[in-house]
Design a protein around this motif. Structure first.
Motif, PDB file in Angstrom:
ATOM      1  N   PRO A   1       0.802  -1.236   0.000  1.00  0.00           N
ATOM      2  CA  PRO A   1       0.000   0.000   0.000  1.00  0.00           C
ATOM      3  C   PRO A   1       0.831   1.280   0.000  1.00  0.00           C
ATOM      4  N   SER A   2       2.117   1.217   0.382  1.00  0.00           N
ATOM      5  CA  SER A   2       2.915   2.456   0.412  1.00  0.00           C
ATOM      6  C   SER A   2       4.344   2.170  -0.030  1.00  0.00           C
ATOM      7  N   GLY A   3       5.017   3.239  -0.418  1.00  0.00           N
ATOM      8  CA  GLY A   3       6.411   3.108  -0.828  1.00  0.00           C
ATOM      9  C   GLY A   3       7.280   2.645   0.322  1.00  0.00           C
ATOM     10  N   SER A   4       7.007   3.185   1.486  1.00  0.00           N
ATOM     11  CA  SER A   4       7.797   2.817   2.655  1.00  0.00           C
ATOM     12  C   SER A   4       7.695   1.304   2.918  1.00  0.00           C
ATOM     13  N   ALA A   5       6.484   0.772   2.818  1.00  0.00           N
ATOM     14  CA  ALA A   5       6.292  -0.674   3.021  1.00  0.00           C
ATOM     15  C   ALA A   5       7.013  -1.465   1.925  1.00  0.00           C
TER      16      ALA A   5
ATOM     17  N   SER B   1      19.866  10.117   2.252  1.00  0.00           N
ATOM     18  CA  SER B   1      18.846   9.588   1.341  1.00  0.00           C
ATOM     19  C   SER B   1      17.497   9.551   2.057  1.00  0.00           C
ATOM     20  N   PHE B   2      16.454   9.294   1.285  1.00  0.00           N
ATOM     21  CA  PHE B   2      15.124   9.135   1.879  1.00  0.00           C
ATOM     22  C   PHE B   2      14.434   7.945   1.228  1.00  0.00           C
ATOM     23  N   HIS B   3      13.908   7.044   2.056  1.00  0.00           N
ATOM     24  CA  HIS B   3      13.213   5.877   1.507  1.00  0.00           C
ATOM     25  C   HIS B   3      11.869   5.645   2.192  1.00  0.00           C
ATOM     26  N   GLY B   4      11.305   6.690   2.791  1.00  0.00           N
ATOM     27  CA  GLY B   4      10.011   6.550   3.440  1.00  0.00           C
ATOM     28  C   GLY B   4      10.133   6.769   4.938  1.00  0.00           C
ATOM     29  N   ALA B   5       8.966   6.900   5.589  1.00  0.00           N
ATOM     30  CA  ALA B   5       8.949   7.316   6.989  1.00  0.00           C
ATOM     31  C   ALA B   5       8.692   6.175   7.974  1.00  0.00           C
TER      32      ALA B   5
ATOM     33  N   LEU C   1      19.673   2.403  -3.149  1.00  0.00           N
ATOM     34  CA  LEU C   1      19.767   3.831  -3.475  1.00  0.00           C
ATOM     35  C   LEU C   1      18.718   4.249  -4.491  1.00  0.00           C
ATOM     36  N   GLU C   2      18.482   5.548  -4.545  1.00  0.00           N
ATOM     37  CA  GLU C   2      17.711   6.120  -5.648  1.00  0.00           C
ATOM     38  C   GLU C   2      18.701   6.337  -6.781  1.00  0.00           C
ATOM     39  N   PRO C   3      18.512   5.729  -7.954  1.00  0.00           N
ATOM     40  CA  PRO C   3      19.500   5.921  -9.026  1.00  0.00           C
ATOM     41  C   PRO C   3      19.674   7.395  -9.380  1.00  0.00           C
TER      42      PRO C   3
ATOM     43  N   PHE D   1      17.021  -0.611  -6.334  1.00  0.00           N
ATOM     44  CA  PHE D   1      16.790   0.772  -6.760  1.00  0.00           C
ATOM     45  C   PHE D   1      15.425   1.232  -6.276  1.00  0.00           C
ATOM     46  N   ASP D   2      15.426   2.346  -5.566  1.00  0.00           N
ATOM     47  CA  ASP D   2      14.187   2.996  -5.150  1.00  0.00           C
ATOM     48  C   ASP D   2      13.842   4.035  -6.220  1.00  0.00           C
ATOM     49  N   GLU D   3      12.859   3.712  -7.044  1.00  0.00           N
ATOM     50  CA  GLU D   3      12.435   4.643  -8.109  1.00  0.00           C
ATOM     51  C   GLU D   3      11.018   5.146  -7.820  1.00  0.00           C
ATOM     52  N   ILE D   4      10.696   5.206  -6.544  1.00  0.00           N
ATOM     53  CA  ILE D   4       9.329   5.569  -6.128  1.00  0.00           C
ATOM     54  C   ILE D   4       8.876   6.920  -6.709  1.00  0.00           C
ATOM     55  N   PRO D   5       9.685   7.992  -6.574  1.00  0.00           N
ATOM     56  CA  PRO D   5       9.192   9.268  -7.134  1.00  0.00           C
ATOM     57  C   PRO D   5       9.617   9.516  -8.580  1.00  0.00           C
ATOM     58  N   THR D   6      10.484   8.666  -9.125  1.00  0.00           N
ATOM     59  CA  THR D   6      11.160   9.033 -10.378  1.00  0.00           C
ATOM     60  C   THR D   6      10.791   8.182 -11.591  1.00  0.00           C
TER      61      THR D   6
ATOM     62  N   GLY E   1       6.336   3.328  -6.664  1.00  0.00           N
ATOM     63  CA  GLY E   1       5.217   3.830  -5.844  1.00  0.00           C
ATOM     64  C   GLY E   1       4.648   5.098  -6.440  1.00  0.00           C
ATOM     65  N   LYS E   2       4.141   5.946  -5.592  1.00  0.00           N
ATOM     66  CA  LYS E   2       3.616   7.276  -5.964  1.00  0.00           C
ATOM     67  C   LYS E   2       2.754   7.269  -7.223  1.00  0.00           C
ATOM     68  N   GLY E   3       3.310   7.669  -8.381  1.00  0.00           N
ATOM     69  CA  GLY E   3       2.534   7.829  -9.609  1.00  0.00           C
ATOM     70  C   GLY E   3       1.895   6.550 -10.123  1.00  0.00           C
TER      71      GLY E   3
HETATM   72  C1  LIG Z   1      12.626   8.070  -2.702  1.00  0.00           C
HETATM   73  C2  LIG Z   1      11.425   7.725  -1.897  1.00  0.00           C
HETATM   74  N1  LIG Z   1      11.333   6.498  -1.352  1.00  0.00           N
HETATM   75  C3  LIG Z   1      10.279   6.147  -0.591  1.00  0.00           C
HETATM   76  C4  LIG Z   1       9.240   7.020  -0.348  1.00  0.00           C
HETATM   77  C5  LIG Z   1       8.093   6.611   0.522  1.00  0.00           C
HETATM   78  O1  LIG Z   1       6.913   6.443  -0.165  1.00  0.00           O
HETATM   79  P1  LIG Z   1       5.524   6.490   0.653  1.00  0.00           P
HETATM   80  O2  LIG Z   1       5.330   7.911   1.064  1.00  0.00           O
HETATM   81  O3  LIG Z   1       4.506   5.998  -0.335  1.00  0.00           O
HETATM   82  O4  LIG Z   1       5.680   5.578   1.819  1.00  0.00           O
HETATM   83  C6  LIG Z   1       9.293   8.302  -0.891  1.00  0.00           C
HETATM   84  C7  LIG Z   1       8.208   9.275  -0.624  1.00  0.00           C
HETATM   85  O5  LIG Z   1       8.367  10.476  -0.704  1.00  0.00           O
HETATM   86  C8  LIG Z   1      10.408   8.668  -1.691  1.00  0.00           C
HETATM   87  O6  LIG Z   1      10.510   9.896  -2.221  1.00  0.00           O
END
Ligand SMILES: Cc1ncc(COP(=O)(O)O)c(C=O)c1O
Length: 449
Positions: free
Chosen positions: A130-134, A158-162, A230-232, A262-267, A291-293
């Motif tokens: 359900p979420s990018g973080s998961a 870096s950021f990979h979710g909360a 990482l985010e590429p 590779f975390d391509e959630i926003p990209t 994720g996201k889009g």
């Molecule tokens: C690079 C990256 N990874 C993970 C996430 C987390 O996604 P979500 O907010 O759907 O948990 C985000 C959200 O901003 C993000 O930018």
């Protein structure tokens, strides 16, 4: 804590206070009520405005004012209220809104298939979350199961979710502060952009080689690394490492039996110019996180794609999410991809990317306070500095420009204190981009002291 090393802009400061003062009665009532019912959190509260509508590239506030939305939480590749997505989700809602675990359905199979079909090798298996973080958490679990090793190298800042597991691998202190002991075995490497600043070299290949040598040094000396995450292309400040960096990463992971995530959630979904970001570097990750889009700006939806050979966790529960076969999310995924294909959003993105590059390069020649411009597709970063020699961040100017643009109907976010981060929808037009450039220029002329 260094206030400037943050994902987004600062919500408490004199400029924000001034902004809040000019809100209409209706807006301030809603913003205050929001504070009454929601928990406060850095970078989210107090809210800027109250939104009443969102369509195409725009959001509209409760007073009828429209904002060209270059923020959109990076989820509006196909625009808000996209007709394909809205219709598909409506249809799905009426036909079959939910698929319980242990059952499947055509729609969710088609969604997984369309994501795999968009990969280069078409050699992946999918799980939805359900979420990018998961999804990031799930990717880490797969890597542990495959390698039997729990240690992860991720990137500092870096950021990979909360979520608790994602802040453990994320490198931003604003998410970790006061959280106590986090998941063990996480090592933060300095990312490509970090070395770029320290190294002060203009040669991307040289920096890439330095990063890779140091990564290998970490791997050899630490031992038992199971994954590199990482985010590429880092979404917030658009640092684009050269191809040699990715080739080297792939070689390192293969040599040491490490899974490359590779975390391509926003990209992903053409935001960077290719459907999946890594496709512009001609390598594939072992695990891809999306994720996201994916949910077409309507449904919260994320996914993990792991190489078929890593489909080896049938004896444990990996995801076990209530919405692991998401009916509405799957309808949104299929509609989003169809829309992207039918409207050639990939080509459109590349055309507009060249357009904005030319426009911004022109501004770079005119304004000394623009320290750097970095663009990949429609991921756009404009870095503001005090001067180009010291490259000291001009955070005050960045904040002033933000509020000037908001006043004039353009929304975006600031990253790292001084980076204007523009993520327009992929359906944006040349005229809309020109308006943003015009505002930026006007703002700089008015606000540079
Ligand atoms: C690079 C990256 N990874 C993970 C996430 C987390 O996604 P979500 O907010 O759907 O948990 C985000 C959200 O901003 C993000 O930018």
């Amino acid at each position: 804590m260094n206030e400037l090393k943050r994902e987004g802009d600062i919500n408490r400061g004199p400029l924000r206070a001034e902004w809040s003062k000019q809100l209409s009665l209706q807006s301030s009532k809603l913003v205050q009520e929001d504070e009454q019912y929601f928990l406060k959190q850095s970078m989210s509260t107090p809210c800027l405005e109250a939104v009443a509508d969102a369509e195409g590239c725009y959001i509209m506030d409760v007073n009828g004012k429209k904002y060209l939305d270059f923020h959109g939480n990076s989820l509006h590749q196909v625009g808000y209220k996209n007709p394909y997505v809205v219709e598909a989700v409506k249809r799905q809602l009426i036909e079959l809104p939910f698929i319980p675990r242990r059952f499947t359905s055509e729609i969710t199979i088609r969604a997984a298939q369309s994501l795999v079909n968009k990969t280069t090798s078409k050699d992946y298996r999918v799980l939805f979350t359900p979420s990018g973080s998961a999804a990031v958490g799930l990717a880490l679990k797969i890597a542990r199961k495959v390698t039997g090793r729990h240690k992860v190298i991720s990137m500092w800042e870096s950021f990979h979710g909360a979520g608790l597991e994602s802040i453990a691998v994320g490198g931003e202190y604003v998410f970790k502060k006061d959280m106590g002991p986090l998941m063990p075995g996480v090592l933060n490497a300095i990312p490509y952009n970090g070395y770029r600043n320290i190294f002060n070299s203009e040669s991307p290949e040289e920096i890439a080689a330095f990063c890779l040598n140091y990564l290998e040094y970490m791997i050899e000396n630490e031992g038992e690394i199971g994954a590199i995450l990482l985010e590429p292309i880092r979404a917030t400040d658009t640092h684009v490492p050269p191809r040699s960096y990715f080739e080297g990463l792939r070689r390192l992971c293969d040599r040491y039996g490490i899974l490359l995530i590779f975390d391509e959630i926003p990209t992903a979904l053409y935001r960077s110019g290719t459907f999946y970001v890594h496709q512009q570097f001609d390598i594939e990750p072992d695990i891809l996180v999306l994720g996201k889009g994916l949910g077409g700006g309507v449904i919260p939806q994320a996914a993990v794609l792991a190489k078929t050979k890593y489909d080896c966790a049938g004896d444990i529960s990996l995801g076990h999410y209530t919405h692991e076969k998401p009916a509405l999310g799957s309808a949104a995924i299929c509609a989003t991809i169809n829309y992207i294909d039918d409207h050639q959003l990939g080509e459109h993105c590349l055309e507009l990317s060249s357009f904005i590059r030319k426009e911004l390069e022109h501004l770079y020649e005119q304004y000394e306070c623009i320290g750097d411009i970095r663009i990949a597709g429609l991921l756009i970063s404009i870095e503001l500095v005090k001067d180009r020699v010291t490259k000291q961040k001009h955070s005050d100017l960045a904040e002033k420009i933000l509020y000037f643009c908001l006043e004039n109907g353009l929304s975006f976010k600031i990253s790292g204190g001084n980076c204007l981060t523009w993520h327009p929808s992929l359906i944006v037009t040349e005229q809309q981009l020109s308006y943003a450039i015009h505002l930026l220029k006007k703002g700089l002329n008015q606000l540079i002291e």
